[in-house]
Design a protein around this motif. Structure first.
Motif: not given
Length: 348
Positions: A103, A107-108
């Motif tokens: 995160i 990034q998700t």
């Protein structure tokens, strides 16, 4: 003599006086109208079921739970067996250090909706897979019970006499056995037998699943057999059954074409009520460690594993217990609605 002459009828005459009859008025014709259209028994029962709001709500809940159990795992980002030791026993909507690092890089990461278990596995997908196992066990067990019960009960009721007496005494013997003890003994014995085999079916389903299906095939068909037998005993005295016999129809054809179709309502009701019994029994066996094989999750095994951390992490027990409660309650209320819809005595 002026005016209309009064008519006198011979009291000994058998002729009907036409003056006694007059055309019906519009009001009299309306009174003879049909209150509702003529429909078949099945369609009328489905209409009565649709009018039962509680049963329809339960049906919608069952459909929604089934869609979640069978469709969501196909696109859910986690699997029921993927472990992450660093993220063990996380509460809902928390991230492990590895996921937090992703995160931070932008990034998700999909959150763990129900947290994780002691091995860092996503708990939501395990509950979803456990619900799928429970639904599969309930439906397949109900199919097994229906097939065996229909065949056994129809043969017993149709032939009657000594055949019926012997077959019903076998049913009474099975009824007299302690269910819980026999289920546990059969599950252990059958599980050891199917584990020793190298068949593809056992490898795919697991020894626990095969043992559960065999237990239901050996024990839980007696209720269906009794219900079908009672219906067959009343149906076989009807005129159409006598007409079929008089033209030389075989017993198998009479049972298949004339008797079983008239027992559909009883079969549907008993099958609908058998599904929650099968789900509860599977959850009970999995809770005792006699259900599906690890790492495949089951609602019963998830509840059993959550006992050790019930005080510190009660949500691990609440989620599978709530799923069992919701599924069993919905099927029971739907079965009650089907019974009310198919019972002619409850018609207004």
């Amino acid at each position: 003599m002026e005016g209309k002459k009064e008519k006198f009828k011979n009291p000994l005459s058998l002729q009907i006086d036409p003056d006694l009859f007059a055309p019906a008025t519009d009001e009299e014709k309306a009174m003879q109208g049909v209150d509702k259209e003529s429909v078949s028994f099945m369609r009328d029962a489905l209409r009565r079921l649709a009018a039962n709001r509680l049963a329809m709500v339960c049906l919608c809940v069952i459909v929604l739970v089934s869609l979640i159990a069978f469709i969501v795992p196909s696109f859910y980002p986690y699997t029921y067996e993927k472990t992450d030791v660093q993220g063990a026993l996380m509460p809902p909507f928390q991230y492990s250090p590895k996921e937090q690092a992703k995160i931070d890089k932008g990034q998700t990461v999909f959150p763990h909706i129900m947290g994780t278990d002691e091995l860092g596995r996503d708990y939501a997908i395990r509950v979803i897979y456990g619900t799928r196992i429970s639904l599969l066990v309930g439906i397949i067990a109900a199919v097994i019970v229906v097939i065996i019960g229909i065949i056994y009960g129809s043969i017993s009721g149709f032939f009657g006499g000594r055949v019926d007496m012997i077959m019903m005494r076998i049913v009474d013997i099975i009824y007299s056995l302690p269910d819980v003890l026999i289920v546990i003994l059969l599950s252990v014995a059958i599980k050891d037998i199917v584990r020793s085999s190298n068949s593809i079916m056992v490898m795919r389903l697991g020894a626990g699943m095969i043992s559960i299906f065999l237990v239901f095939g050996l024990l839980y068909w007696v209720g269906m057999a009794r219900q079908v037998r009672g219906q067959i005993l009343s149906i076989k005295e009807q005129e159409y059954v006598l007409a079929s016999r008089s033209i030389g129809a075989s017993p198998a054809r009479i049972i298949r074409k004339h008797m079983i179709p008239n027992c559909v309502s009883v079969i549907i009701i008993v099958a609908a009520l058998q599904i929650p019994n099968a789900i509860f029994t599977e959850s009970f066996l999995s809770f005792l460690g006699l259900g599906v094989s690890m790492p495949m999750p089951s609602l019963g095994s998830l509840a059993s594993d959550a006992r050790t951390s019930m005080q510190s992490r009660p949500y691990l027990l609440v989620f599978p217990a709530l799923s069992i409660f919701l599924i069993v309650l919905s099927f029971n209320l739907l079965g009650s609605g089907l019974r009310d819809a198919f019972d002619p005595k409850l018609r207004a």
